[in-house]
Design a protein around this motif. Structure first.
Motif, short mmCIF file in Angstrom:
data_model
loop_
_atom_site.label_atom_id
_atom_site.label_comp_id
_atom_site.label_asym_id
_atom_site.label_seq_id
_atom_site.Cartn_x
_atom_site.Cartn_y
_atom_site.Cartn_z
N LYS A 103 0.79 -1.19 -0.02
CA LYS A 103 0.07 0.05 0.20
C LYS A 103 0.99 1.18 0.13
CE LYS A 103 -3.26 2.29 2.96
NZ LYS A 103 -4.34 2.07 4.08
N ASN A 104 1.97 1.27 0.97
CA ASN A 104 2.82 2.49 0.83
C ASN A 104 3.47 2.79 -0.38
OD1 ASN A 104 2.17 2.68 3.57
ND2 ASN A 104 3.96 1.48 4.28
N GLU A 105 3.89 1.49 -1.12
CA GLU A 105 4.47 1.81 -2.35
C GLU A 105 3.61 2.37 -3.45
OE1 GLU A 105 5.94 -2.16 -3.96
OE2 GLU A 105 6.89 -2.42 -2.00
N VAL A 106 2.24 1.90 -3.46
CA VAL A 106 1.39 2.54 -4.40
C VAL A 106 0.94 3.89 -4.14
CG1 VAL A 106 -1.00 2.12 -5.31
CG2 VAL A 106 0.41 0.11 -4.96
N SER A 107 0.97 4.22 -2.96
CA SER A 107 0.55 5.43 -2.34
C SER A 107 1.63 6.51 -2.95
CB SER A 107 0.51 5.74 -0.94
OG SER A 107 0.24 7.14 -0.52
N GLN A 108 2.91 5.98 -2.77
CA GLN A 108 4.02 6.99 -3.12
C GLN A 108 4.00 6.88 -4.70
OE1 GLN A 108 7.76 5.39 -2.17
NE2 GLN A 108 8.93 7.43 -2.67
N TRP A 109 3.53 6.06 -5.48
CA TRP A 109 3.55 6.21 -6.93
C TRP A 109 2.58 7.23 -7.38
CZ3 TRP A 109 2.79 0.40 -8.07
CH2 TRP A 109 3.97 -0.40 -7.66
N VAL A 110 1.36 7.19 -6.77
CA VAL A 110 0.34 8.03 -7.11
C VAL A 110 0.71 9.51 -6.56
CG1 VAL A 110 -2.22 8.43 -6.82
CG2 VAL A 110 -1.50 5.97 -6.72
N ARG A 111 1.10 9.54 -5.45
CA ARG A 111 1.38 11.12 -5.16
C ARG A 111 2.70 11.50 -6.36
NH1 ARG A 111 1.07 9.12 0.39
NH2 ARG A 111 -0.45 10.39 1.44
N GLN A 112 3.58 10.75 -6.98
CA GLN A 112 4.36 11.30 -7.67
C GLN A 112 3.66 11.98 -9.18
OE1 GLN A 112 7.21 8.05 -8.20
NE2 GLN A 112 8.14 8.54 -6.31
N GLY A 113 2.39 11.59 -9.01
CA GLY A 113 1.59 12.01 -10.36
C GLY A 113 1.13 11.02 -11.15
N VAL A 114 -0.21 10.67 -11.48
CA VAL A 114 -0.72 9.58 -12.25
C VAL A 114 -0.58 10.17 -13.77
CG1 VAL A 114 -2.77 8.29 -12.78
CG2 VAL A 114 -2.21 8.66 -10.54
N ARG A 115 -0.06 9.77 -14.60
CA ARG A 115 -0.22 9.89 -15.99
C ARG A 115 -1.08 9.30 -16.92
NH1 ARG A 115 5.83 8.86 -18.45
NH2 ARG A 115 5.15 6.87 -17.88
N ASP A 116 -1.74 9.78 -17.96
CA ASP A 116 -2.44 9.29 -18.73
C ASP A 116 -1.49 8.09 -19.48
OD1 ASP A 116 -4.20 11.11 -18.03
OD2 ASP A 116 -4.12 12.30 -19.82
N PHE A 117 -2.23 6.94 -19.82
CA PHE A 117 -1.64 5.88 -20.58
C PHE A 117 -1.92 5.66 -21.87
CE2 PHE A 117 -4.55 3.62 -17.77
CZ PHE A 117 -4.86 2.68 -18.73
N SER A 118 -1.28 5.16 -22.74
CA SER A 118 -1.75 4.72 -24.07
C SER A 118 -2.57 3.41 -24.32
CB SER A 118 -0.47 4.60 -25.13
OG SER A 118 -1.07 3.99 -26.29
N ILE A 119 -3.72 3.32 -24.49
CA ILE A 119 -4.50 2.33 -24.76
C ILE A 119 -4.63 1.60 -26.08
CG2 ILE A 119 -5.86 3.07 -22.58
CD1 ILE A 119 -8.17 3.34 -24.83
N SER A 120 -3.57 2.01 -26.81
CA SER A 120 -3.69 1.36 -28.42
C SER A 120 -2.51 1.30 -28.77
CB SER A 120 -4.63 2.19 -29.19
OG SER A 120 -3.97 3.37 -29.58
N ARG A 121 -1.99 0.75 -29.74
CA ARG A 121 -0.60 0.46 -30.41
C ARG A 121 -1.12 0.50 -31.76
NH1 ARG A 121 0.56 1.59 -25.81
NH2 ARG A 121 2.03 0.63 -24.28
N ALA A 122 -0.09 1.19 -32.44
CA ALA A 122 -0.19 1.15 -33.99
C ALA A 122 0.67 0.31 -34.78
CB ALA A 122 0.38 2.67 -34.44
N ALA A 123 1.65 -0.20 -34.02
CA ALA A 123 2.59 -1.19 -34.65
C ALA A 123 2.53 -2.48 -34.13
CB ALA A 123 4.02 -0.57 -34.31
N VAL A 124 1.47 -2.77 -33.44
CA VAL A 124 1.26 -4.21 -32.96
C VAL A 124 0.14 -4.85 -33.75
CG1 VAL A 124 0.78 -5.48 -31.00
CG2 VAL A 124 2.24 -3.67 -30.76
N GLU A 125 0.37 -5.81 -34.43
CA GLU A 125 -0.96 -6.39 -35.14
C GLU A 125 -1.54 -7.47 -34.09
OE1 GLU A 125 0.34 -7.85 -38.96
OE2 GLU A 125 1.04 -5.86 -39.64
#
Length: 589
Positions: free
Chosen positions: A247-269
């Motif tokens: 829990k402490n690890e995850v809390s630290q990740w989130v405090r550093q800022g949650v980034r939007d993430f890519s949900i698609s790939r153009a080069a992966v068939e």
């Protein structure tokens, strides 16, 4: 024994209490009581058995429980790290079932993505053929390990693909998807872009020890940052992430800022095409996490989100996963569910790595132990017992072959198996394998009866928190006391006496030991199911060890006077060390 000021006070009435029996009884009675005892014995079995990690309220029926392994990535054959997760989840599910809960255990395979496409290409196979072969190995291994799942979901199944399209549309309609260009360091092994600060020298992924690739793509992104405050509250204000140090690890990740993430790939068939833009395929994690939902569909169901959610098992009570994929389950997955307006899982439990030579066992690193060979050499019970007994579930653990042999032999062959065989043979020789009295007639102050109550209480609490090592310790304490007791009483000597009191004392000793070992079998059943059933067979029990609910099965008094026991036979043979390196599963990069 009487109470004074809320404490149990020991008062010796005779010299008997200063014998070994008396000392054992005093220790058992004066031991601090667990919180389940303090809450009262009128609790229902399911409430007292699985409250903390598995049963956690929520809007769905408390009677229904849904738990999962991760969906295992099929770039290579299954390794021991994945087997560890499956064994633990199976143990949790088995205990929940015997606590009277309607349990659905989900496992399966994650079969899309660039990493799998590359593995198939290296093997000279089409991706689907590669996936089919590895999935077959997972199913075979789960069968060898006695992992009794209820659903096995594959992300290449048609029903999954259709339901994923339905889920993506919901997120799209919410306005949480946008198109953008991203440039960065990409780890194919993690299927994830990495921050520069996460990398080791020379742009090495710290997990896979491979060089991350420079990538620039125009993809579709999920607005995870929109839900940052909600995710932070979820992590910080609840016990959503377990154990506490995760829990402490995850809390630290989130405090550093949650980034939007890519949900698609153009080069992966090799992936599910985006319905909104067929030139792109869905990001493997967005695809795979939704497998937890598609797994709930029945074969005849139309594959939609609504149909999957109507089964009453969602949200999940707990996802049991390795700590390397904690970010995806504790940050990405809640954000996705928030966007779709769906309830969140109650818990995500991130366990540690299994290591060998100080390194995580990993298909990508090629330093795995072949779990099929390990089980073939030593049996499922030995493998399950060692890994769930030796390590605190949640922490890292290092496999040592010689310690594996010693731990299993001490706990299963010596303390349990040898004690059972000695007692049964004494009854066979002196009582024609017929029980001379009912175990219920043994006084409640008997040291083994008191120790059994304590061990049951300890095991119950340990199961609540997935502390499987403490479950095994509780069972070992009871069988260990049985060994001490038989050596102290020496029934083989008393049975030669002409004094009826000596013979009666020997009978009580043997029956109390057999009843204790029956309870040991009940405690160990989720850990060592085959061994537990063998003990029940040796005791001539009519029911299987898993037939009765926990409270009933752990109640002292199941052995009846006049009951005839079968011919004594060993329930667990001592292990002899065998070479592990003769047959190691091939690793596909």
């Amino acid at each position: 024994v009487h109470r004074r000021g809320g404490r149990r006070v020991w008062r010796a009435r005779s010299a008997l209490f200063w014998t070994m029996e008396g000392r054992m009884a005093m220790r058992a009675l004066c031991r601090p009581q667990g919180r389940f005892w303090r809450r009262g014995r009128n609790l229902s079995t399911r409430a007292s058995g699985m409250r903390s990690v598995v049963v956690d309220g929520g809007s769905k029926s408390e009677k229904k429980v849904c738990l999962s392994t991760p969906l295992f990535y099929v770039n290579a054959p299954p390794h021991l790290g994945g087997a560890y997760t499956a064994m633990a989840t199976d143990a949790c599910a088995r205990h929940a079932r015997r606590c009277g809960l309607d349990v659905l255990m989900v496992t399966g395979t994650d079969e899309h993505g660039e990493k799998i496409a590359r593995a198939a290409e290296t093997a000279g196979q089409p991706p689907q053929q590669h996936c089919d072969q590895v999935v077959k190995q997972y199913r075979q291994l789960w069968e060898m390990l006695d992992v009794k799942y209820d659903r096995f979901v594959r992300t290449t199944e048609e029903k999954h693909e259709k339901m994923v399209q339905d889920a993506v549309q919901k997120v799209w309609d919410q306005g949480d998807v946008y198109k953008s260009t991203y440039r960065g360091k990409y780890c194919v092994g993690c299927e994830e872009y990495k921050d520069e600060k996460e990398l080791e020298d020379d742009d090495l992924c710290p997990l896979h020890k491979t060089v991350c690739e420079d990538r620039e793509e125009e993809n579709y992104f999920f607005r995870l940052s929109k839900y940052e405050k909600d995710i932070q509250r979820l992590v910080d204000s609840t016990d959503f992430v377990q154990p506490e140090y995760r829990k402490n690890e995850v809390s630290q990740w989130v405090r550093q800022g949650v980034r939007d993430f890519s949900i698609s790939r153009a080069a992966v068939e090799w992936g599910i095409p985006m319905k909104q833009d067929p030139s792109q395929t869905l990001y493997v994690w967005f695809d795979a996490l939704l497998g937890y939902v598609s797994a709930l569909l029945e074969p005849e169901d139309e594959p939609t989100l609504d149909n999957a959610l109507q089964k009453g098992y969602f949200p999940y009570n707990v996802h049991i996963i390795g700590k390397d994929i904690l970010r995806f389950h504790a940050v990405y997955w809640p954000g996705m569910l928030m966007s779709m307006g769906l309830p969140l899982p109650h818990k995500v439990f991130g366990h540690g790595f299994l290591t060998k030579d100080g390194l995580k066992m990993s298909k990508s690193l090629g330093n795995t132990l072949d779990p099929q060979r390990l089980v073939s050499l030593y049996g499922a019970d030995a493998v399950r017992y060692y890994f769930l007994r030796e390590f605190e579930f949640g922490r890292d653990g290092d496999f040592q072959h010689d310690r594996f042999i010693n731990i299993v032999n001490a706990g299963l062959a010596n303390d349990l198996g040898n004690l059972l065989n000695r007692s049964l043979n004494l009854l066979k020789k002196n009582c024609s394998s017929e029980l001379p009295l009912s175990s219920a007639d043994i006084v409640t102050e008997h040291p083994l009866r008191l120790e059994a109550e304590t061990s049951v209480r300890r095991a119950n609490e340990a199961f609540e928190h997935l502390r499987f090592n403490e479950v095994c310790s509780a069972a070992a304490a009871l069988s260990g006391h049985g060994n001490q007791f038989i050596d102290e009483v020496a029934p083989w000597k008393l049975l030669k006496s002409e004094d009826p009191q000596d013979i009666a004392k020997a009978h009580i000793c043997l029956v109390s030991i057999l009843e204790s070992l029956r309870i040991v079998a009940v405690i160990l059943y989720p850990i060592t199911p085959r061994l537990a059933q063998k003990v029940y067979v040796q005791l001539g029990m009519d029911d299987d060890v898993c037939d009765s609910l926990w409270d009933d099965a752990t109640k002292w008094g199941a052995l009846l006077q006049g009951h005839r026991l079968p011919k004594p036979a060993p329930v667990f043979a001592r292990l002899e060390e065998q070479p592990l390196e003769e047959k190691v599963s091939s690793v596909v990069a």
